[in-house]
Design an enzyme around this catalytic site. Structure first.
Site, PDB file in Angstrom:
ATOM      1  N   ASP A 262     -16.257  13.744 -66.961  1.00 41.46           N
ATOM      2  CA  ASP A 262     -16.601  14.843 -65.069  1.00 41.46           C
ATOM      3  C   ASP A 262     -15.766  13.376 -65.089  1.00 41.46           C
ATOM      4  OD1 ASP A 262     -18.631  16.709 -64.654  1.00 41.46           O
ATOM      5  OD2 ASP A 262     -18.963  14.975 -63.698  1.00 41.46           O
TER       6      ASP A 262
ATOM      7  N   TYR B 133     -17.969  14.649 -53.542  1.00 47.20           N
ATOM      8  CA  TYR B 133     -19.519  14.687 -54.554  1.00 47.20           C
ATOM      9  C   TYR B 133     -19.860  13.354 -53.935  1.00 47.20           C
ATOM     10  CZ  TYR B 133     -18.182  18.630 -56.185  1.00 47.20           C
ATOM     11  OH  TYR B 133     -18.209  19.400 -57.293  1.00 47.20           O
TER      12      TYR B 133
ATOM     13  N   ARG C 170     -22.376  24.903 -72.050  1.00 46.70           N
ATOM     14  CA  ARG C 170     -22.777  25.573 -72.010  1.00 46.70           C
ATOM     15  C   ARG C 170     -22.813  26.760 -72.868  1.00 46.70           C
ATOM     16  NH1 ARG C 170     -26.209  23.842 -66.865  1.00 46.70           N
ATOM     17  NH2 ARG C 170     -23.852  24.110 -65.878  1.00 46.70           N
TER      18      ARG C 170
HETATM   19  O1  1CP Z   1     -25.691  20.754 -67.752  1.00 44.08           O
HETATM   20  C1  1CP Z   1     -24.187  20.186 -68.463  1.00 44.08           C
HETATM   21  O2  1CP Z   1     -24.188  20.570 -69.941  1.00 44.08           O
HETATM   22  C2  1CP Z   1     -23.415  20.081 -67.600  1.00 44.08           C
HETATM   23  C3  1CP Z   1     -22.579  21.249 -67.050  1.00 44.08           C
HETATM   24  C4  1CP Z   1     -21.010  20.275 -67.357  1.00 44.08           C
HETATM   25  C5  1CP Z   1     -19.970  20.057 -68.077  1.00 44.08           C
HETATM   26  C6  1CP Z   1     -20.124  20.585 -69.325  1.00 44.08           C
HETATM   27  C7  1CP Z   1     -21.227  19.448 -66.025  1.00 44.08           C
HETATM   28  C8  1CP Z   1     -21.389  19.114 -64.420  1.00 44.08           C
HETATM   29  N1  1CP Z   1     -19.229  18.854 -66.227  1.00 44.08           N
HETATM   30  C9  1CP Z   1     -18.720  19.386 -67.560  1.00 44.08           C
HETATM   31  C10 1CP Z   1     -17.746  18.482 -68.330  1.00 44.08           C
HETATM   32  C11 1CP Z   1     -16.639  18.445 -67.261  1.00 44.08           C
HETATM   33  N2  1CP Z   1     -16.469  18.608 -66.394  1.00 44.08           N
HETATM   34  C12 1CP Z   1     -15.704  18.353 -68.048  1.00 44.08           C
HETATM   35  C13 1CP Z   1     -15.323  18.695 -69.395  1.00 44.08           C
HETATM   36  C14 1CP Z   1     -14.252  19.719 -70.587  1.00 44.08           C
HETATM   37  C15 1CP Z   1     -14.056  20.357 -70.139  1.00 44.08           C
HETATM   38  O3  1CP Z   1     -13.292  21.260 -69.547  1.00 44.08           O
HETATM   39  O4  1CP Z   1     -13.995  21.304 -71.536  1.00 44.08           O
HETATM   40  C16 1CP Z   1     -14.439  18.791 -66.886  1.00 44.08           C
HETATM   41  C17 1CP Z   1     -13.012  18.672 -66.897  1.00 44.08           C
HETATM   42  C18 1CP Z   1     -14.707  18.508 -65.743  1.00 44.08           C
HETATM   43  C19 1CP Z   1     -14.762  18.897 -64.737  1.00 44.08           C
HETATM   44  C20 1CP Z   1     -15.541  18.641 -62.745  1.00 44.08           C
HETATM   45  N3  1CP Z   1     -16.730  18.225 -63.094  1.00 44.08           N
HETATM   46  C21 1CP Z   1     -14.960  19.203 -61.848  1.00 44.08           C
HETATM   47  C22 1CP Z   1     -13.727  20.114 -61.468  1.00 44.08           C
HETATM   48  C23 1CP Z   1     -13.628  21.285 -62.567  1.00 44.08           C
HETATM   49  C24 1CP Z   1     -13.932  22.358 -61.623  1.00 44.08           C
HETATM   50  O5  1CP Z   1     -15.364  22.960 -62.335  1.00 44.08           O
HETATM   51  O6  1CP Z   1     -13.912  22.646 -59.827  1.00 44.08           O
HETATM   52  C25 1CP Z   1     -15.802  19.288 -60.696  1.00 44.08           C
HETATM   53  C26 1CP Z   1     -16.090  20.571 -59.021  1.00 44.08           C
HETATM   54  C27 1CP Z   1     -16.907  18.378 -61.726  1.00 44.08           C
HETATM   55  C28 1CP Z   1     -18.387  18.197 -60.828  1.00 44.08           C
HETATM   56  C29 1CP Z   1     -19.330  18.618 -61.672  1.00 44.08           C
HETATM   57  N4  1CP Z   1     -20.037  18.129 -63.423  1.00 44.08           N
HETATM   58  C30 1CP Z   1     -20.978  19.056 -63.113  1.00 44.08           C
HETATM   59  C31 1CP Z   1     -21.285  20.426 -62.549  1.00 44.08           C
HETATM   60  C32 1CP Z   1     -22.245  21.361 -62.652  1.00 44.08           C
HETATM   61  C33 1CP Z   1     -20.329  20.437 -61.469  1.00 44.08           C
HETATM   62  C34 1CP Z   1     -20.211  21.212 -60.175  1.00 44.08           C
HETATM   63  C35 1CP Z   1     -21.386  21.195 -59.134  1.00 44.08           C
HETATM   64  C36 1CP Z   1     -19.960  21.906 -58.353  1.00 44.08           C
HETATM   65  O7  1CP Z   1     -20.439  22.974 -57.776  1.00 44.08           O
HETATM   66  O8  1CP Z   1     -20.218  21.908 -56.619  1.00 44.08           O
END
Ligand code: 1CP
Length: 350
Positions: free
Chosen positions: A80, A156, A34
């Site tokens: 994700d 989750y 984003r």
């Molecule tokens: O609104 C949006 O556009 C969504 C935001 C978003 C994005 C861009 C989410 C929601 N996921 C992602 C992509 C994503 N997630 C990637 C893609 C590749 C990159 O890195 O460019 C990857 C590797 C992840 C991995 C992910 N998802 C993790 C592990 C890494 C970390 O950040 O610790 C976790 C915990 C998630 C869960 C998740 N997905 C999205 C959210 C908002 C969350 C976290 C919720 C929370 O805080 O508990």
């Protein structure tokens, strides 16, 4: 497949093989997302985050967007960690401003609603994205596939949403470890076969995100973080012995050492809190390290960002090292700061 002599050298893969590189390879966790206006535009067009993940045209484009701006040494598949529970049959929605929402699986009885059977069919669009990316990315860029670690994904699934303390999963694991183990075992099987299929389709390295490993006390850390990841790594390596795997046990503190020694991962991702000299002395001698600039320094930018980046690179430059952040890029990061940092690393001379 080009022969070895004509295959382009990929710095990121060289570092994962344990080699020192002319300058550190770099990529950033959450490099697509984003903070980029072109991402927000496509996200609006797709309608929802999940429809981005499951539409290869969109997912390929979103993966490539940050590479065009910053020429990272690696691209990470846009998807994700929560597509796995979704593929197993759990309901999943990403609610604007709230994050993921799932129908909680919070006791053994509900495990019956999950099944491995249809997962590859469900995940096929993700595999197609990997396959197309492996052809579309620049020849010096490596393609990273990924999955969440069983523990982090389980937090989750059990809680039904993100939480600061992952209390729901931790309580199930304390109250009824044998039934919680069944959920973890299912996730080990699903995750391993998901990662193997990503390699089949062209992923050149894998990262396993254990983002919530840090809330586990020592004994639970061994049982719920290390053991399931070791089982996943073993299954993947039975099929692809040479595929490099990066482990990211965020918040693990001194448990980082055990994690690196016992899981079988080739390389270790450092979170922001890991002291770099400690990591050089205790972790880099075990294998390549990756990390760990504070994502908030990328928000504040300027000389402080560059001087901390310099200190990280200088500390790790005598061994195999991949530059990254200590956690994902946050939403209000100015793209110009990412540009400045990336230029700084690309122009680094030892
Ligand atoms: O609104 C949006 O556009 C969504 C935001 C978003 C994005 C861009 C989410 C929601 N996921 C992602 C992509 C994503 N997630 C990637 C893609 C590749 C990159 O890195 O460019 C990857 C590797 C992840 C991995 C992910 N998802 C993790 C592990 C890494 C970390 O950040 O610790 C976790 C915990 C998630 C869960 C998740 N997905 C999205 C959210 C908002 C969350 C976290 C919720 C929370 O805080 O508990």
């Amino acid at each position: 497949m080009p022969s070895d002599s004509t295959r382009p050298q990929k710095r990121f893969l060289q570092a994962l093989q344990g080699q020192k590189t002319d300058r550190p390879p770099f990529w950033y966790m959450r490099q697509a997302g984003r903070y980029l206006p072109e991402y927000r535009a496509l996200r609006a067009e797709a309608g929802s985050f999940l429809s981005l993940c499951y539409a290869p045209d969109f997912a390929v484009e979103v993966t490539l967007q940050p590479l065009r701006r910053y020429q990272m040494d690696a691209a990470i598949l846009f998807s994700d960690i929560l597509v796995i529970p979704h593929a197993l049959g759990q309901s999943l929605d990403f609610v604007q401003g709230e994050g993921p929402v799932l129908e909680p699986i919070d006791h053994e009885e509900k495990l019956k609603t999950l099944s491995l059977e249809g997962i590859h069919e469900h995940l096929n669009p993700v595999y197609e994205t990997v396959e197309r990316l492996s052809k579309d990315i620049p020849s010096t860029t490596a393609l990273i596939g990924f999955a969440g670690a069983p523990w982090t994904v389980a937090t989750y699934m059990v809680g039904g949403r993100g939480s600061a303390d992952q209390a729901a999963a931790r309580l199930w694991a304390y109250r009824a470890p044998d039934s919680f183990q069944k959920l973890i075992d299912l996730l080990v099987d699903a995750t391993a076969s998901y990662l193997i299929e990503q390699v089949n389709r062209g992923a050149e390295a894998l990262q396993i995100f254990d983002s919530w490993a840090g809330n586990l006390p020592e004994t639970e850390f061994a049982r719920w973080s290390i053991a399931p990841i070791r089982a996943v790594v073993k299954k993947v390596k039975q099929v692809y012995p040479d595929i490099p795997i990066i482990g990211f046990p965020k918040g693990a503190g001194e448990n980082y050492i055990r994690f690196f020694k016992e899981t079988g991962v080739q390389a270790i991702g450092l979170d922001t809190s890991v002291p770099v000299e400690w990591a050089r002395d205790h972790l880099q001698k075990l294998g390549p390290v990756q990390g760990n600039l504070d994502p908030l320094l990328l928000v504040s930018g300027g000389d402080e960002m560059l001087s901390v980046a310099r200190r990280i690179i200088e500390t790790f430059q005598d061994g195999p090292f991949i530059f990254n952040l200590g956690h994902g890029i946050v939403q209000h990061t100015p793209p110009e700061h990412v540009d400045e940092l990336s230029t700084f690393i690309r122009e680094w001379k030892r």
